[in-house]
Design a protein around this motif. Structure first.
Motif, PDB file in Angstrom:
ATOM      1  N   ILE A   9       0.741  -1.283  -0.078  1.00 28.30           N
ATOM      2  CA  ILE A   9      -0.030  -0.034   0.080  1.00 28.30           C
ATOM      3  C   ILE A   9       0.866   1.370  -0.074  1.00 28.30           C
ATOM      4  CG2 ILE A   9      -1.614   1.339   1.341  1.00 28.30           C
ATOM      5  CD1 ILE A   9      -2.771  -1.182   2.381  1.00 28.30           C
ATOM      6  N   LEU A  10       1.890   1.327   0.608  1.00 29.26           N
ATOM      7  CA  LEU A  10       2.794   2.300   0.989  1.00 29.26           C
ATOM      8  C   LEU A  10       3.448   2.693  -0.447  1.00 29.26           C
ATOM      9  CD1 LEU A  10       4.035   4.617   2.582  1.00 29.26           C
ATOM     10  CD2 LEU A  10       5.689   3.008   3.466  1.00 29.26           C
ATOM     11  N   ILE A  11       4.018   1.393  -1.114  1.00 32.11           N
ATOM     12  CA  ILE A  11       4.573   1.753  -2.345  1.00 32.11           C
ATOM     13  C   ILE A  11       3.638   2.270  -3.316  1.00 32.11           C
ATOM     14  CG2 ILE A  11       5.533   0.642  -4.354  1.00 32.11           C
ATOM     15  CD1 ILE A  11       6.875  -1.596  -2.422  1.00 32.11           C
ATOM     16  N   LEU A  12       2.564   2.043  -3.254  1.00 31.40           N
ATOM     17  CA  LEU A  12       1.513   2.308  -4.499  1.00 31.40           C
ATOM     18  C   LEU A  12       0.970   3.755  -4.153  1.00 31.40           C
ATOM     19  CD1 LEU A  12      -0.559  -0.882  -4.928  1.00 31.40           C
ATOM     20  CD2 LEU A  12       1.153   0.379  -6.517  1.00 31.40           C
ATOM     21  N   ILE A  13       0.653   4.206  -2.854  1.00 32.90           N
ATOM     22  CA  ILE A  13       0.541   5.552  -2.498  1.00 32.90           C
ATOM     23  C   ILE A  13       1.516   6.331  -2.707  1.00 32.90           C
ATOM     24  CG2 ILE A  13      -0.005   7.049  -0.568  1.00 32.90           C
ATOM     25  CD1 ILE A  13      -1.470   4.848   0.798  1.00 32.90           C
ATOM     26  N   ILE A  14       2.850   6.071  -2.760  1.00 35.03           N
ATOM     27  CA  ILE A  14       3.952   7.061  -3.074  1.00 35.03           C
ATOM     28  C   ILE A  14       3.873   7.201  -4.806  1.00 35.03           C
ATOM     29  CG2 ILE A  14       6.342   7.442  -3.082  1.00 35.03           C
ATOM     30  CD1 ILE A  14       6.511   5.859  -0.515  1.00 35.03           C
ATOM     31  N   ALA A  15       3.570   5.974  -5.366  1.00 33.52           N
ATOM     32  CA  ALA A  15       3.617   6.184  -6.594  1.00 33.52           C
ATOM     33  C   ALA A  15       2.468   7.108  -7.180  1.00 33.52           C
ATOM     34  CB  ALA A  15       3.373   4.669  -7.468  1.00 33.52           C
ATOM     35  N   GLY A  16       1.327   7.090  -6.566  1.00 33.16           N
ATOM     36  CA  GLY A  16       0.090   7.614  -6.898  1.00 33.16           C
ATOM     37  C   GLY A  16       0.398   9.203  -6.831  1.00 33.16           C
ATOM     38  N   PHE A  17       1.106   9.497  -5.524  1.00 28.23           N
ATOM     39  CA  PHE A  17       1.418  11.034  -5.427  1.00 28.23           C
ATOM     40  C   PHE A  17       2.383  11.625  -6.407  1.00 28.23           C
ATOM     41  CE2 PHE A  17       4.323  13.861  -3.759  1.00 28.23           C
ATOM     42  CZ  PHE A  17       3.502  15.301  -3.401  1.00 28.23           C
ATOM     43  N   ALA A  24      -0.064  16.305 -13.877  1.00 23.98           N
ATOM     44  CA  ALA A  24      -0.865  17.404 -13.704  1.00 23.98           C
ATOM     45  C   ALA A  24      -0.005  18.531 -14.598  1.00 23.98           C
ATOM     46  CB  ALA A  24      -1.069  18.081 -12.284  1.00 23.98           C
ATOM     47  N   ILE A  25       1.449  18.388 -14.512  1.00 24.04           N
ATOM     48  CA  ILE A  25       2.266  19.045 -15.458  1.00 24.04           C
ATOM     49  C   ILE A  25       2.552  18.644 -16.796  1.00 24.04           C
ATOM     50  CG2 ILE A  25       4.431  20.151 -15.536  1.00 24.04           C
ATOM     51  CD1 ILE A  25       4.724  19.592 -12.322  1.00 24.04           C
ATOM     52  N   ALA A  26       2.695  17.497 -17.060  1.00 24.16           N
ATOM     53  CA  ALA A  26       3.181  17.245 -18.359  1.00 24.16           C
ATOM     54  C   ALA A  26       2.484  15.695 -18.831  1.00 24.16           C
ATOM     55  CB  ALA A  26       4.544  17.066 -18.562  1.00 24.16           C
ATOM     56  N   GLY A  27       1.660  15.312 -18.058  1.00 25.84           N
ATOM     57  CA  GLY A  27       1.021  13.833 -18.608  1.00 25.84           C
ATOM     58  C   GLY A  27       2.501  12.875 -18.356  1.00 25.84           C
ATOM     59  N   GLY A  28       1.589  11.727 -18.590  1.00 25.30           N
ATOM     60  CA  GLY A  28       2.690  10.573 -18.407  1.00 25.30           C
ATOM     61  C   GLY A  28       2.584   9.925 -17.021  1.00 25.30           C
ATOM     62  N   GLY A  29       1.589  10.263 -16.364  1.00 24.47           N
ATOM     63  CA  GLY A  29       1.730   9.514 -14.865  1.00 24.47           C
ATOM     64  C   GLY A  29       1.467   8.057 -14.959  1.00 24.47           C
ATOM     65  N   GLY A  30       1.028   7.637 -15.822  1.00 16.59           N
ATOM     66  CA  GLY A  30       1.061   5.999 -16.095  1.00 16.59           C
ATOM     67  C   GLY A  30       2.362   5.467 -16.095  1.00 16.59           C
ATOM     68  N   LEU A  31       3.199   6.239 -16.700  1.00 17.69           N
ATOM     69  CA  LEU A  31       4.716   5.538 -16.474  1.00 17.69           C
ATOM     70  C   LEU A  31       4.911   5.325 -15.317  1.00 17.69           C
ATOM     71  CD1 LEU A  31       7.256   5.442 -18.198  1.00 17.69           C
ATOM     72  CD2 LEU A  31       7.906   7.868 -17.619  1.00 17.69           C
ATOM     73  N   ILE A  32       4.406   5.841 -14.334  1.00 16.93           N
ATOM     74  CA  ILE A  32       5.103   5.576 -12.701  1.00 16.93           C
ATOM     75  C   ILE A  32       3.892   4.409 -12.100  1.00 16.93           C
ATOM     76  CG2 ILE A  32       5.257   6.531 -10.540  1.00 16.93           C
ATOM     77  CD1 ILE A  32       5.736   9.277 -11.752  1.00 16.93           C
ATOM     78  N   THR A  33       2.780   4.682 -12.437  1.00 14.61           N
ATOM     79  CA  THR A  33       1.547   3.883 -11.685  1.00 14.61           C
ATOM     80  C   THR A  33       1.439   2.319 -12.201  1.00 14.61           C
ATOM     81  OG1 THR A  33      -0.172   4.900 -13.062  1.00 14.61           O
ATOM     82  CG2 THR A  33       0.333   5.794 -10.596  1.00 14.61           C
ATOM     83  N   VAL A  34       1.418   2.270 -13.389  1.00 15.14           N
ATOM     84  CA  VAL A  34       1.013   0.840 -14.011  1.00 15.14           C
ATOM     85  C   VAL A  34       2.317  -0.046 -13.987  1.00 15.14           C
ATOM     86  CG1 VAL A  34       0.935  -0.173 -16.067  1.00 15.14           C
ATOM     87  CG2 VAL A  34      -0.025   1.877 -16.141  1.00 15.14           C
ATOM     88  N   ILE A 205      -7.236  -0.582  -3.566  1.00 10.03           N
ATOM     89  CA  ILE A 205      -5.919   0.067  -3.999  1.00 10.03           C
ATOM     90  C   ILE A 205      -6.211   1.377  -4.833  1.00 10.03           C
ATOM     91  CG2 ILE A 205      -3.915  -0.495  -5.358  1.00 10.03           C
ATOM     92  CD1 ILE A 205      -4.127  -3.449  -4.610  1.00 10.03           C
ATOM     93  N   GLY A 206      -7.100   1.140  -5.683  1.00 12.41           N
ATOM     94  CA  GLY A 206      -7.358   2.518  -6.665  1.00 12.41           C
ATOM     95  C   GLY A 206      -7.749   3.705  -6.008  1.00 12.41           C
ATOM     96  N   LEU A 207      -8.721   3.588  -4.955  1.00 14.67           N
ATOM     97  CA  LEU A 207      -8.971   4.611  -4.045  1.00 14.67           C
ATOM     98  C   LEU A 207      -7.847   5.240  -3.358  1.00 14.67           C
ATOM     99  CD1 LEU A 207     -12.551   3.283  -3.303  1.00 14.67           C
ATOM    100  CD2 LEU A 207     -11.862   5.193  -4.965  1.00 14.67           C
ATOM    101  N   ALA A 208      -6.896   4.172  -2.477  1.00  9.49           N
ATOM    102  CA  ALA A 208      -5.875   4.585  -1.798  1.00  9.49           C
ATOM    103  C   ALA A 208      -4.901   5.462  -2.644  1.00  9.49           C
ATOM    104  CB  ALA A 208      -5.309   3.399  -1.130  1.00  9.49           C
ATOM    105  N   MET A 209      -4.690   4.997  -3.974  1.00 11.22           N
ATOM    106  CA  MET A 209      -3.923   5.695  -4.772  1.00 11.22           C
ATOM    107  C   MET A 209      -4.407   7.098  -5.220  1.00 11.22           C
ATOM    108  SD  MET A 209      -2.115   2.605  -7.097  1.00 11.22           S
ATOM    109  CE  MET A 209      -1.041   3.521  -8.202  1.00 11.22           C
ATOM    110  N   GLY A 210      -5.843   7.040  -5.468  1.00 16.86           N
ATOM    111  CA  GLY A 210      -6.428   8.155  -5.901  1.00 16.86           C
ATOM    112  C   GLY A 210      -6.290   9.474  -4.951  1.00 16.86           C
ATOM    113  N   VAL A 211      -6.346   9.135  -3.679  1.00 13.39           N
ATOM    114  CA  VAL A 211      -6.267  10.002  -2.731  1.00 13.39           C
ATOM    115  C   VAL A 211      -4.911  10.800  -2.608  1.00 13.39           C
ATOM    116  CG1 VAL A 211      -6.150  10.792  -0.152  1.00 13.39           C
ATOM    117  CG2 VAL A 211      -7.734   9.116  -1.120  1.00 13.39           C
ATOM    118  N   ALA A 212      -3.769   9.924  -2.854  1.00 17.52           N
ATOM    119  CA  ALA A 212      -2.621  10.217  -3.106  1.00 17.52           C
ATOM    120  C   ALA A 212      -2.275  11.318  -4.311  1.00 17.52           C
ATOM    121  CB  ALA A 212      -1.421   9.311  -3.291  1.00 17.52           C
TER     122      ALA A 212
END
Length: 253
Positions: A9-17, A24-34, A205-212
């Motif tokens: 959970i901690l790993i995924l929350i950090i990845a979500g943040f 929010a700046i440049a796109g490509g967040g999926g590069l981290i989360t997937v 998991i998705g909701l926990a990452m969503g908060v981050a």
């Protein structure tokens, strides 16, 4: 059987943040989360579905943040958002039926081209320039194409929306970034609705990452609005290049 532990959970929350901040700046967040979702043992299709759950939070937060700063009028974008949502759902529904190998082969080339465009093209700043297509044509062509791709595969969709707004709609870099977020949210939501039926996303998991994601997106949108193209351009170049290299690495085995 996938087992949820505190460490995961901690790993995924950090990845979500981090993903919310970058997206929010440049796109490509999926590069981290997937990759993070797959790293902890979630099967690929279920990882894509879960990624859509957390991704809608970051995209929605960024869209609202940019709107509050007067950089985008969300009400004027609702038609394009509906088109993106329907296209995203269509792509997700057809993900098991369409051959995507050819698209995966050309994606790195396209992403590197985007990186070179923003790195080398002179005069790319926060000032608007000549509009090459009408708003209606833009909504009827590029929006459904990118939305469909977002549901079908996903990586780099934000960058594709971004370059469309800059190259075709004539928007400055910051304005293009702001307008990208609502469409990204819509195509993510459409993809999620379809994936929810066929792929069983992991909602907790998705909701926990969503908060981050919300926290990361708020910070990223604030910095982008303050610094503009000087922050967005280099981060966009970095994320597009990194995503292209990751796709090449996947293809090589």
């Amino acid at each position: 059987m996938f087992e949820l532990t505190f460490d995961l959970i901690l790993i995924l929350i950090i990845a979500g943040f981090l993903a919310g901040f970058v997206d929010a700046i440049a796109g490509g967040g999926g590069l981290i989360t997937v990759p993070a979702l797959m790293l902890v043992g979630i099967p690929p299709v279920q990882a894509l579905a879960t990624n859509k759950v957390q991704g809608i939070f970051g995209a929605a937060t960024a869209a609202i943040s940019y709107s509050r700063r007067g950089l985008v009028n969300i009400r004027s974008q609702w038609r394009s958002a509906v088109i993106a949502g329907v296209a995203g759902a269509s792509g997700a529904v057809l993900v098991s039926y369409l051959p995507t190998d050819g698209l995966r082969l050309i994606l790195p080339v396209i992403l590197i081209g985007i990186a070179l465009f923003f790195a080398l093209k002179p005069g790319l700043n926060d000032m608007d320039r000549v509009q090459r297509v009408s708003t209606a044509v833009f909504a009827a062509t590029l929006v459904p194409l990118v939305g469909f791709y977002d549901g079908l595969l996903g990586p780099g969709a934000g960058s594709f929306y971004m370059i469309g707004f800059v190259a075709l709609a004539g928007y400055g870099v910051l304005k293009a970034t702001a307008h990208t977020k609502l469409l990204n949210f819509a195509s993510n939501l459409g993809g999620l609705l379809a994936f929810a039926i066929v792929a069983k996303p992991l909602w907790t998991i998705g909701l926990a990452m969503g908060v981050a994601q919300i926290a990361g997106a708020m910070l990223g949108a604030r910095l982008a609005a303050r610094i503009g193209a000087r922050l967005i351009k280099p981060l966009l170049v970095i994320t597009s290049t990194a995503l292209a290299l990751r796709l090449i690495w996947q293809m090589l085995g």
